[in-house]
Design an enzyme around this catalytic site. Structure first.
Site, short mmCIF file in Angstrom:
data_model
loop_
_atom_site.label_atom_id
_atom_site.label_comp_id
_atom_site.label_asym_id
_atom_site.label_seq_id
_atom_site.Cartn_x
_atom_site.Cartn_y
_atom_site.Cartn_z
N HIS A 186 -39.93 -26.75 26.92
CA HIS A 186 -40.31 -27.78 27.87
C HIS A 186 -39.95 -27.44 29.31
CE1 HIS A 186 -40.75 -30.15 24.19
NE2 HIS A 186 -41.49 -30.98 24.90
N GLY A 187 -38.98 -26.58 29.52
CA GLY A 187 -38.64 -26.25 30.89
C GLY A 187 -37.45 -25.31 30.96
#
Length: 474
Positions: free
Chosen positions: A325-326
């Protein structure tokens, strides 16, 4: 060009007109391919060659894999695909993160080295099309699928604009067979597709951006000192915001694809009505969780080698899912928390299933409440821009920051967050296992027509800041 913009509506109208002209199926697929490339180039044309590089590379590698005669050559070809796809993802998405953490490690160890930090713009959708392209080569490598005959179909599979930017993550076996026969939406499909588009934009623009995001931004801003009530209100509000934002995007994608006669898989099924965390991941971002299950958790060994190895595999899968996700340790912690929840659930399940009441309505409601509170708590690390902000909000949630009235949110704001998320939970519990089309057909026509009219009025009159979909940054 986002789904909730006038420029996208004009783009969609032109594409639909072209798709319904009396042209051959091959020409109409070419139209969709060109339109999808233009749609992607509207974000940043410099990254269009990168997308086409991934398409071309995996197309030829999959054909070479199918014709390879030795296991060593097959492994080498798969290695090229993995190294290329994951290497590009690592460079663009995780390069600065890796450099910062390597330099911090060198500093802690007293090593006089410094890795230069190269800041690059993250190409939109690279996390999504990388997983879709990898799924194709992995399926061919395993012998689950044969290389597709048409390069045009394969390119359209990866670039089809409804799912290109933020999913759902489509599997080759779900999309490519749809390219073999001419597809046009029937009148009922076109009507349902447009209805999904309106519903998705309503969730995004009115609920996520209009009602909930301002509350969340206030409490999660660095330096804010929320009270317990404000922290819980913001955590609840973000639970509603991220659902309405991402589920709204998925509805838009599915609806727009249906307007062209294509079916995309569902991505959400009442996740906040889940009884347990494994149930939550069967209902939240279904296309990602099933991808991680099939291409990471099961190849790691799944649950085939005893409890300890199963727990390790679960934790690794969730940590990597968080990192997907990041490039931030806060996302890793978010994934780790869900890994711990899943492990605890597996360990406690034999004890929880013994009392008779846990198998009845009260037990299910208790399971929903515990699951939702755990998910809310984990969202704090997903949303917070840094650990300092996350721990400030967590301390306030558990009452460790002292008792004070708080000045960030009004009583009306906090009541609005509770009522909006409460209504969301009630709807998801009521229609927990009911597909959306059946929800609409189960209510009188005048009620659904009134609801659609109200949504359109709310969309036209909505005010506030235009925000990008949250998952665009992934």
């Amino acid at each position: 060009m986002v789904f909730n913009s006038l420029s996208f509506l004009a783009f969609l109208a032109v594409c639909l007109v072209l798709h319904h002209l009396p042209l051959t199926w091959r020409v109409r697929k070419l139209n969709l391919l060109v339109a999808s490339s233009l749609f992607y180039a509207a974000w940043n044309p410099l990254f269009l060659p990168l997308l086409w590089y991934a398409i071309t590379l995996d197309w030829f590698l999959a054909r070479a894999l199918a014709s390879a005669r030795t296991p060593a050559r097959r492994k080498a070809l798969l290695g090229v695909s993995l190294a290329s796809n994951l290497g590009l993802l690592a460079f663009f998405k995780y390069g600065p993160f890796l450099a910062d953490n390597t330099n911090a490690l060198f500093l802690a160890l007293g090593v006089p080295l410094h890795v230069p930090r190269v800041d690059v713009v993250l190409p939109v959708a690279i996390s999504f099309y990388t997983f879709e392209s990898l799924a194709y080569t992995l399926d061919v490598y395993r012998g689950h699928e044969k290389p597709w005959d048409s390069f045009l179909d394969f390119a359209l599979f990866l670039t089809f604009f409804p799912h290109l930017v933020a999913g759902p993550i489509v599997r080759p076996r779900d999309f490519l067979p749809q390219c073999t026969e001419p597809r046009r939406a029937t009148p009922s499909q076109l009507q349902w597709g447009l209805l999904l588009l309106v519903l998705g934009v309503f969730e995004k623009a009115v609920l996520a951006d209009g009602l909930l995001a301002p509350l969340v931004d206030t409490v999660f801003s660095p330096g804010a000192r929320p009270s317990a009530g404000e922290a819980w209100s913001a955590a609840l509000a973000f639970s509603g915001q991220i659902f309405c934002d991402f589920a709204g995007y998925s509805l838009c994608a599915i609806g727009v694809a249906l307007c062209f006669g294509f079916h995309l898989p569902d991505n959400f099924q009442s996740p906040y009505a889940a009884v347990g965390f494994s149930d939550f991941w069967r209902r939240w971002h279904i296309s990602l969780s099933s991808w991680l299950r099939d291409y990471l958790y099961i190849p790691l060994g799944g649950n085939r080698h005893g409890p300890a190895r199963t727990h390790v595999n679960l934790m690794l899968t969730m940590l990597l899912g968080g990192l997907w996700h990041g490039a931030s340790w806060t996302f890793v912690v978010w994934g780790g928390l869900h890994g711990l929840f899943l492990i605890a659930e597996r360990m406690l399940r034999p004890f929880l299933e013994r009392p008779r009441w846990t198998r009845g309505p009260l037990g299910r409601l208790t399971g929903v409440a515990v699951t939702f509170l755990g998910v809310c708590f984990a969202w704090v690390f997903f949303r917070a821009p840094d650990f300092a902000t996350a721990f400030t909000v967590v301390r306030a949630m558990v009452g460790a920051s002292g008792v004070h009235a708080g000045s960030l949110l009004s009583q009306f704001d906090m009541g609005l967050a509770v009522l909006t998320v409460g209504a969301l939970l009630a709807v998801q519990w009521r229609y927990r296992d009911v597909p959306l089309p059946e929800v609409f057909t189960s209510v009188p026509w005048w009620a659904s027509a009134s609801a659609m009219t109200a949504m359109l009025v709310a969309l036209v009159t909505a005010t506030g800041v235009d925000r990008a979909f949250i998952y665009f940054q992934f």
